[in-house]
Write a protein that holds these residues in place. Structure first.
Motif, mmCIF file in Angstrom:
data_model
loop_
_atom_site.group_PDB
_atom_site.id
_atom_site.type_symbol
_atom_site.label_atom_id
_atom_site.label_comp_id
_atom_site.label_asym_id
_atom_site.label_seq_id
_atom_site.Cartn_x
_atom_site.Cartn_y
_atom_site.Cartn_z
ATOM 1 N N ASP A 24 0.734 -1.141 -0.073
ATOM 2 C CA ASP A 24 0.116 0.388 -0.063
ATOM 3 C C ASP A 24 0.818 1.265 0.026
ATOM 4 N N LEU A 25 1.911 1.167 0.952
ATOM 5 C CA LEU A 25 2.791 2.348 0.791
ATOM 6 C C LEU A 25 3.534 2.545 -0.412
ATOM 7 N N LEU A 26 4.081 1.428 -1.040
ATOM 8 C CA LEU A 26 4.591 1.676 -2.416
ATOM 9 C C LEU A 26 3.772 2.194 -3.538
ATOM 10 N N GLY A 30 3.349 6.035 -5.824
ATOM 11 C CA GLY A 30 3.439 5.804 -7.316
ATOM 12 C C GLY A 30 4.166 4.743 -7.631
ATOM 13 N N ALA A 31 4.560 3.706 -6.761
ATOM 14 C CA ALA A 31 5.517 2.820 -7.257
ATOM 15 C C ALA A 31 5.039 1.294 -6.879
ATOM 16 N N LYS A 32 3.732 1.094 -7.225
ATOM 17 C CA LYS A 32 2.995 -0.264 -7.171
ATOM 18 C C LYS A 32 3.939 -1.447 -7.622
ATOM 19 N N PRO A 33 4.397 -2.319 -6.984
ATOM 20 C CA PRO A 33 5.161 -3.377 -7.280
ATOM 21 C C PRO A 33 4.435 -4.171 -8.475
ATOM 22 N N GLY A 61 -2.619 -6.783 -4.516
ATOM 23 C CA GLY A 61 -2.328 -5.394 -5.050
ATOM 24 C C GLY A 61 -1.282 -5.363 -5.802
ATOM 25 N N ILE A 62 -0.546 -6.383 -6.032
ATOM 26 C CA ILE A 62 0.598 -6.313 -7.003
ATOM 27 C C ILE A 62 0.448 -6.385 -8.404
ATOM 28 N N LEU A 63 0.770 -5.362 -9.425
ATOM 29 C CA LEU A 63 0.682 -5.960 -10.479
ATOM 30 C C LEU A 63 1.150 -6.997 -11.145
ATOM 31 N N SER A 64 0.498 -7.915 -11.919
ATOM 32 C CA SER A 64 0.999 -9.174 -12.466
ATOM 33 C C SER A 64 0.939 -9.197 -13.853
ATOM 34 N N VAL A 65 2.010 -9.340 -14.502
ATOM 35 C CA VAL A 65 1.710 -9.417 -16.177
ATOM 36 C C VAL A 65 2.250 -10.707 -16.509
#
Ligand SMILES: NC(=O)c1ccc[n+]([C@@H]2O[C@H](COP(=O)([O-])OP(=O)(O)OC[C@H]3O[C@@H](n4cnc5c(N)ncnc54)[C@H](OP(=O)(O)O)[C@@H]3O)[C@@H](O)[C@H]2O)c1
Length: 287
Positions: A24-26, A30-33, A61-65
């Protein structure tokens, strides 16, 4: 004695929940993992592993690609993708799911991943840092084993540890971790493999016995010291059932603590992958 079961599922969920405020902090900064997972071919087990990793990212809530590539993908194409991901600012972790098809040079691909995005911890730079006691990313499965021990209140310092298996992804890095002069380590470690003569000689004096061989039924009760802690990393499919390397029923009568399969060491790997991805994002912005 009836061993107490180490609940790897619960411990792994605790670890994942502990990561949430860091994610959440990241994200607020603006630095979403972001984790990129590359899958080559259609190996069913790999597809399951990749799906589980994607789900874990989504829940946190981590971006997964996901990059789903065909079995025919060339070495050059795969290297080009890794290079792109190394440069992509939205991606903090790059994971190439193993095993790769036989025409691909696995080593070259793993070495091409930027050490700062190597959330699997397989790059030689990260393994070298682990050896000298200055790790950046620890390989997920061995780190998961160490966390299981720590969070189960198992004292590792000064103990005799026997590990079955010397692979680059489990046995060797785990050995290096447990011999460090560090918290959760400081053990005397013996490594057994297929050329070890009379492994019982070593295992009978093990306070902590870790099986990572991929050999069902390898560890039987006669090999285990009364009151030992037994961690089973093995995942084997036998008659459509998942079993470890340890004869769970027999060994439970001798050990003091034991991990089941499934639900022991397995879920820890994904939790530690999430931890490494968060760490990679923090590292990027200097947190
Ligand atoms: N998330 C997870 O939980 C996770 C992650 C990774 C792996 N695993 C599981 O852990 C197991 C090991 O994986 P890995 O990738 O390390 O396997 P690996 O590369 O095949 O290595 C197996 C190691 O075990 C040793 N070994 C095999 N059979 C043995 C026997 N009967 N007696 C003594 N040593 C024996 C081998 O010895 P040699 O070196 O002499 O051949 C080798 O060092 C597998 O079941 C795998 O599915 C689980």
């Amino acid at each position: 004695m009836t061993a107490q079961i180490i609940d790897g599922k619960k411990i792994s969920m605790d670890i994942r929940e502990e990561l949430r405020p860091r994610v959440d902090l990241l994200t607020d900064k603006g630095a979403k993992p972001g984790l990129a997972v590359v899958l080559v071919g259609d190996d069913p087990a790999s597809q399951v592993y990749v799906r589980n990793k994607e789900r874990a990212c989504e829940k946190l809530g981590i971006l997964s690609v996901k990059h789903d590539l065909s079995q025919e993908t060339s070495q050059e194409e795969l290297l080009a993708l890794v290079e792109n991901l190394n440069q992509d600012p939205s991606i903090h972790g790059v994971l190439v799911q193993l095993p790769l098809p036989s025409h691909i040079n696995e080593k070259e691909i793993l070495y091409a991943i930027s050490p700062e995005k190597d959330v699997d911890g397989f790059h030689p730079q990260n393994l070298g840092r682990l050896v000298i006691g200055d790790p950046l990313f620890l390989p997920c499965t061995p780190w998961g084993v160490q966390e299981l021990l720590l969070r189960s209140g198992v004292q590792v310092e000064g103990k005799n540890v026997v590990i079955f298996g010397r692979s680059n992804i489990v046995g060797k890095p785990l050995t290096m971790m447990l011999i460090q002069k560090a918290k959760g380590a400081n053990a005397t470690v013996t490594v057994c493999h297929t050329r070890t003569r009379n492994p019982e000689f070593f295992t009978r004096s093990a306070d902590i016995l870790i099986a990572a061989a991929g050999s069902p039924g390898l560890v039987t009760s006669e090999m285990v010291k009364e009151g030992a802690v037994v961690i089973d990393v093995g995942i084997n499919k036998v008659n459509d059932r998942l079993v470890g390397d340890v004869d769970f029923e027999g060994v439970s009568k001798v050990a003091s603590l034991i991990t089941p399969v499934p639900g022991g060491a397995g879920p820890m790997t994904i939790a530690m992958l999430m931890a490494n991805t968060v760490k990679a994002a923090e590292y990027r912005i200097g947190l």
